[in-house]
Write an enzyme that holds these catalytic residues in place. Sequence first.
Site, short mmCIF file in Angstrom:
data_model
loop_
_atom_site.label_atom_id
_atom_site.label_comp_id
_atom_site.label_asym_id
_atom_site.label_seq_id
_atom_site.Cartn_x
_atom_site.Cartn_y
_atom_site.Cartn_z
N SER A 141 11.61 2.88 0.54
CA SER A 141 12.22 1.13 0.50
C SER A 141 13.84 1.80 1.02
O SER A 141 14.04 3.22 1.18
CB SER A 141 12.89 1.43 -1.18
N TYR A 154 15.11 4.75 -9.60
CA TYR A 154 14.05 4.57 -8.56
C TYR A 154 14.43 5.44 -7.41
O TYR A 154 13.85 5.52 -6.05
CB TYR A 154 14.80 2.94 -8.82
N1 LIG Z 1 9.44 -6.13 -3.58
C1 LIG Z 1 10.28 -5.58 -3.43
O1 LIG Z 1 11.34 -5.87 -2.40
C2 LIG Z 1 10.30 -3.48 -2.05
C3 LIG Z 1 11.23 -3.18 -1.53
C4 LIG Z 1 11.17 -1.68 -1.07
C5 LIG Z 1 9.87 -0.99 -1.18
N2 LIG Z 1 8.95 -1.67 -2.96
C6 LIG Z 1 7.64 -0.73 -2.60
O2 LIG Z 1 7.01 -1.35 -1.77
C7 LIG Z 1 5.51 -1.11 -2.67
C8 LIG Z 1 4.96 -1.71 -3.45
O3 LIG Z 1 5.32 -2.97 -4.04
P1 LIG Z 1 5.46 -4.54 -4.53
O4 LIG Z 1 6.60 -5.19 -3.95
O5 LIG Z 1 4.06 -4.98 -3.56
O6 LIG Z 1 5.19 -4.95 -5.92
P2 LIG Z 1 3.72 -5.24 -6.56
O7 LIG Z 1 3.32 -6.75 -6.10
O8 LIG Z 1 4.69 -5.16 -7.92
O9 LIG Z 1 2.88 -3.87 -6.49
C9 LIG Z 1 2.59 -3.35 -7.04
C10 LIG Z 1 1.31 -2.44 -6.34
O10 LIG Z 1 1.86 -1.24 -6.90
C11 LIG Z 1 0.34 -1.17 -8.42
N3 LIG Z 1 0.65 -0.45 -9.26
C12 LIG Z 1 1.59 0.12 -9.93
N4 LIG Z 1 1.01 0.86 -10.80
C13 LIG Z 1 -0.21 1.81 -10.32
C14 LIG Z 1 0.04 2.74 -11.10
N5 LIG Z 1 -0.21 3.57 -11.92
N6 LIG Z 1 -2.07 3.31 -10.29
C15 LIG Z 1 -2.37 2.59 -9.23
N7 LIG Z 1 -1.90 1.50 -8.84
C16 LIG Z 1 -0.74 1.24 -9.43
C17 LIG Z 1 0.30 -2.30 -8.90
O11 LIG Z 1 -1.05 -2.50 -9.17
P3 LIG Z 1 -1.77 -2.35 -11.08
O12 LIG Z 1 -0.63 -2.92 -11.79
O13 LIG Z 1 -2.57 -3.82 -10.86
O14 LIG Z 1 -2.28 -1.08 -11.18
C18 LIG Z 1 0.72 -3.08 -7.58
O15 LIG Z 1 -0.94 -3.99 -7.05
C19 LIG Z 1 6.13 -0.16 -3.73
O16 LIG Z 1 5.90 1.13 -3.87
C20 LIG Z 1 7.82 -0.72 -4.15
O17 LIG Z 1 8.45 0.23 -4.12
C21 LIG Z 1 9.07 -2.77 -2.55
#
Ligand SMILES: NC(=O)c1ccc[n+]([C@@H]2O[C@H](COP(=O)([O-])OP(=O)(O)OC[C@H]3O[C@@H](n4cnc5c(N)ncnc54)[C@H](OP(=O)(O)O)[C@@H]3O)[C@@H](O)[C@H]2O)c1
Length: 244
Positions: A141, A154
Site C-alpha cells: 500500500s 496498518y
Molecule cells: N482498497 C484500497 O484502498 C487499498 C489500498 C492499498 C492497499 N490495499 C490492499 O489490497 C489488498 C486487498 O484489499 P481490497 O482493497 O481488495 O479489500 P477487500 O475488498 O476488503 O478484500 C480483502 C480480501 O482479503 C480477504 N481476507 C481478509 N482476511 C482474510 C483471511 N484471514 N484469510 C483469507 N483471506 C482474508 C477477504 O476475504 P474473506 O473476508 O472472504 O476472507 C477479501 O477477499 C489488501 O492487502 C489491502 O491492504 C487496498
Amino acid sequence: MNAVPKIIAITGASSGIGEASARLLAQSGATVFLGARRVERLERIVADIRAAGGNAYAAALDVTSRESMNAFIAQAVQRAGRIDVLVNNAGIMLLGPLDETGPDEWDRMVDVNIKGVLHGIGAVLPVMRAQGRGHVVNIASIAGHRVRAGATVYCPTKHAVRALSEGFRQEAGPFLRSTLISPGVVQTELPEHITHAQWASDSKTAYEIAIGADVIARAIAYAIEQPEEVDVNEIVIRPTAQSS
Ligand SMILES: NC(=O)c1ccc[n+]([C@@H]2O[C@H](COP(=O)([O-])OP(=O)(O)OC[C@H]3O[C@@H](n4cnc5c(N)ncnc54)[C@H](OP(=O)(O)O)[C@@H]3O)[C@@H](O)[C@H]2O)c1
C-alpha cells in the site's frame, strides 16, 4: 500473458483487488486458484469465470493459519502440477487511534497482513525452488511508504510487506521473481471493516477519489506478463487526485 498459460494462486480473492485480478488473469488464459474465507463468494466468481470459458478453482483459506495456507497451495499444485505465481493479496485495514482501537485489532492486522504474507511465501517457496522458477506478487500500500496517525498499525504491516518483498528478492536467486504493488485508495470493501466510527466516516470521504480495483489488477497482470528474465520489483499506483 506469456505463451504458456500460468498457474496463479490468489489470496483474498472473494472481493476487491483479489477478485478483479482473478477475473482479469483468467481472461488472459491463466488458471486461477482463488482463496478466502467466504467460499460462497469465491464459488460465484469461479462460476462466472468458467461460464466465460476460463479455468478457475475456489478453496477455503484463512491466511492467518499456516496449515490452511499450506493446504491451499498443495491442492493447487496437486491439480495443476505446479504453481507459477502467488498473489499475496489478502489484507485488512482497521483504522483508528491506538487507544481507541486496541490490541485485538492490532493483532488481526499483524496476523493477516504480515503473517498471512509470510505463510504464503513459506508455502510456495519449496515448490518454486523445486520448479526452478516462480513469482511472488505482494500487495502492500501507499501506507507501506509513509506513516500517519490512525494507521499506526496498518502502516507498519505494509512497511513489513515491502521489506519482506525486497528481502525475498535478494534471497530468491536468479530464477524467482518478486513484485510489490503499492496502491493508493481503491474502491473495494477494505474500509467497510473499520470499527472506529469517526475513522469509518472519514474514510468514506477519503475514498471518494478511489480508482477501480481493475486498475490494480492490470498492474499485477503487467508484472506477471513480462518475460521470465524481467523482474518488475515495485509499482506504486494511486489516483491522480491523491496527494499523499
Ligand atoms: N482498497 C484500497 O484502498 C487499498 C489500498 C492499498 C492497499 N490495499 C490492499 O489490497 C489488498 C486487498 O484489499 P481490497 O482493497 O481488495 O479489500 P477487500 O475488498 O476488503 O478484500 C480483502 C480480501 O482479503 C480477504 N481476507 C481478509 N482476511 C482474510 C483471511 N484471514 N484469510 C483469507 N483471506 C482474508 C477477504 O476475504 P474473506 O473476508 O472472504 O476472507 C477479501 O477477499 C489488501 O492487502 C489491502 O491492504 C487496498
